[in-house]
Motif scaffolding. Structure first.
Motif, mmCIF file in Angstrom:
data_model
loop_
_atom_site.group_PDB
_atom_site.id
_atom_site.type_symbol
_atom_site.label_atom_id
_atom_site.label_comp_id
_atom_site.label_asym_id
_atom_site.label_seq_id
_atom_site.Cartn_x
_atom_site.Cartn_y
_atom_site.Cartn_z
ATOM 1 N N UNK A 72 8.201 8.406 -1.330
ATOM 2 C CA UNK A 72 7.490 7.409 -1.030
ATOM 3 C C UNK A 72 6.040 8.152 -0.562
ATOM 4 N N UNK A 73 4.971 7.454 -0.891
ATOM 5 C CA UNK A 73 3.710 7.877 -0.170
ATOM 6 C C UNK A 73 2.733 6.854 -0.205
ATOM 7 N N UNK A 122 0.802 -1.153 0.040
ATOM 8 C CA UNK A 122 0.074 -0.070 -0.083
ATOM 9 C C UNK A 122 0.605 1.307 -0.059
ATOM 10 N N UNK A 123 2.055 1.169 -0.208
ATOM 11 C CA UNK A 123 2.968 2.238 -0.179
ATOM 12 C C UNK A 123 3.421 2.641 -1.674
ATOM 13 N N UNK A 175 -3.109 12.004 0.703
ATOM 14 C CA UNK A 175 -1.943 11.188 0.895
ATOM 15 C C UNK A 175 -0.816 11.846 1.531
ATOM 16 N N UNK A 176 0.121 10.963 2.325
ATOM 17 C CA UNK A 176 1.507 11.490 2.779
ATOM 18 C C UNK A 176 2.600 11.055 2.166
ATOM 19 N N UNK A 177 3.478 11.968 1.904
ATOM 20 C CA UNK A 177 4.559 11.404 1.095
ATOM 21 C C UNK A 177 5.963 12.095 1.831
ATOM 22 N N UNK A 178 7.066 11.343 1.725
ATOM 23 C CA UNK A 178 8.278 11.523 2.383
ATOM 24 C C UNK A 178 9.172 11.367 1.034
ATOM 25 N N UNK A 179 10.159 12.130 0.991
ATOM 26 C CA UNK A 179 11.325 12.073 -0.018
ATOM 27 C C UNK A 179 12.737 11.394 0.877
ATOM 28 N N UNK A 180 13.409 10.525 0.043
ATOM 29 C CA UNK A 180 14.499 10.166 0.525
ATOM 30 C C UNK A 180 15.537 10.157 -0.399
#
Length: 293
Positions: A123-124, A110-111, A132-137
């Motif tokens: 990634x979200x 689900x990601x 939605x919730x997002x994060x960058x790596x």
């Protein structure tokens, strides 16, 4: 009634289509070599809307028999579902980031993981059907590097990023990086791809092998790599060791930039528009499957 975060509603689910203004055969008859399990000469062809002319990544979502897709330059996720009427263009989309050079897409538990050309990953996940919730790596890699291919390896539980043109590589080697979804950590990958072995099986003047999409075949465990630059499909073991190489007809594979599989083995390859007509998705049915997906 509660709705799945990846299934915003029954009406919208009938919306998107493997997108086709028309589902048609490939038109021209091709006679090139094909793997034992697929006929590369006669796919089903699904034409896309012009919003997807730069489609650059695919992921299959089995619960809805749907494809998720991204496009280069725009941080938009598209959901594409075979419509009841295949001649109708339907699509569903959400904004997940601003403009950037997005190259590939993977869906794990689900990601969604979207890779940028430099190797960074956004990634979200959906919090609600409409948010939605997002994060960058950021990959700890300096210098001039370009990536277009990323896939999920079930065995190691890692995302694998395959270099297209990385500074540390020479013409003999294509290196990889990995990303741990649990620890959110990048590491240099152990897998190396032998480029001369691939190029030696092609009638080409290209000096480097440049992957543009990759995925694991769920039935065989083999790694399938598509190259738009080299116009070929490579089949390798999970360790990256070469098994087979197939040239791709340029008029059928205009600019292959995405690949995905259904659980029953059907293979999808997406082509960017490449300045001619519309982008499309090609579906190759698995010859030995025992049931319909």
């Amino acid at each position: 009634m509660r709705r799945s975060l990846l299934n915003p509603g029954p009406i919208l689910l009938l919306v998107a289509a493997m997108i086709a203004m028309a589902c048609e055969s490939s038109g021209k008859r091709h006679t090139g070599p094909s793997p034992a399990d697929y006929d590369l000469n006669n796919p089903e062809v699904f034409k896309l809307s012009d919003r997807l002319n730069e489609i650059s990544g695919l992921a299959y979502y089995a619960p809805d028999s749907a494809l998720f897709a991204i496009v280069d330059e725009a941080g938009i996720l598209y959901k594409l579902i075979p419509a009841a009427h295949k001649r109708k263009v339907n699509e569903q989309h959400w904004k997940f980031a601003g403009s950037s050079d997005f190259e590939d897409l993977v869906l794990v538990d689900s990601v969604f993981y979207v890779m940028k050309s430099k190797g960074d990953i956004v990634a979200f996940k959906f919090l609600t059907p409409d948010s939605l919730q997002a994060q960058e790596y950021n990959i700890p890699l300096t210098g001039k590097n370009e990536f277009e291919s990323m896939y999920y390896d079930e065995a190691s539980r890692r995302l694998v990023l395959i270099c297209k043109d990385c500074e540390a590589d020479d013409k003999n080697v294509v290196s990889t990086w990995t990303f741990d979804p649990q620890q959110h950590a990048f590491n240099e990958g152990e897998m190396r791809i032998d480029a001369p072995s691939i190029l030696g099986k092609l009638d080409t003047d290209e000096k480097r092998f440049k992957p543009s999409a990759a995925a694991i075949n769920p039935l065989t465990g083999e790694l399938y790599i598509v190259s738009s630059v080299n116009k070929c499909l490579v089949i390798a073991g999970g360790d990256g060791k070469l098994k087979e190489v197939y040239p791709l007809a340029p008029d059928l594979f205009k600019q292959p930039e995405g690949i995905a599989f259904t659980p029953s083995g059907d293979m999808f390859i997406s082509n960017e528009a490449a300045g001619e007509g519309l982008a499309n998705i090609l579906r190759f049915k698995y010859k030995k499957r025992g049931h319909e997906n």
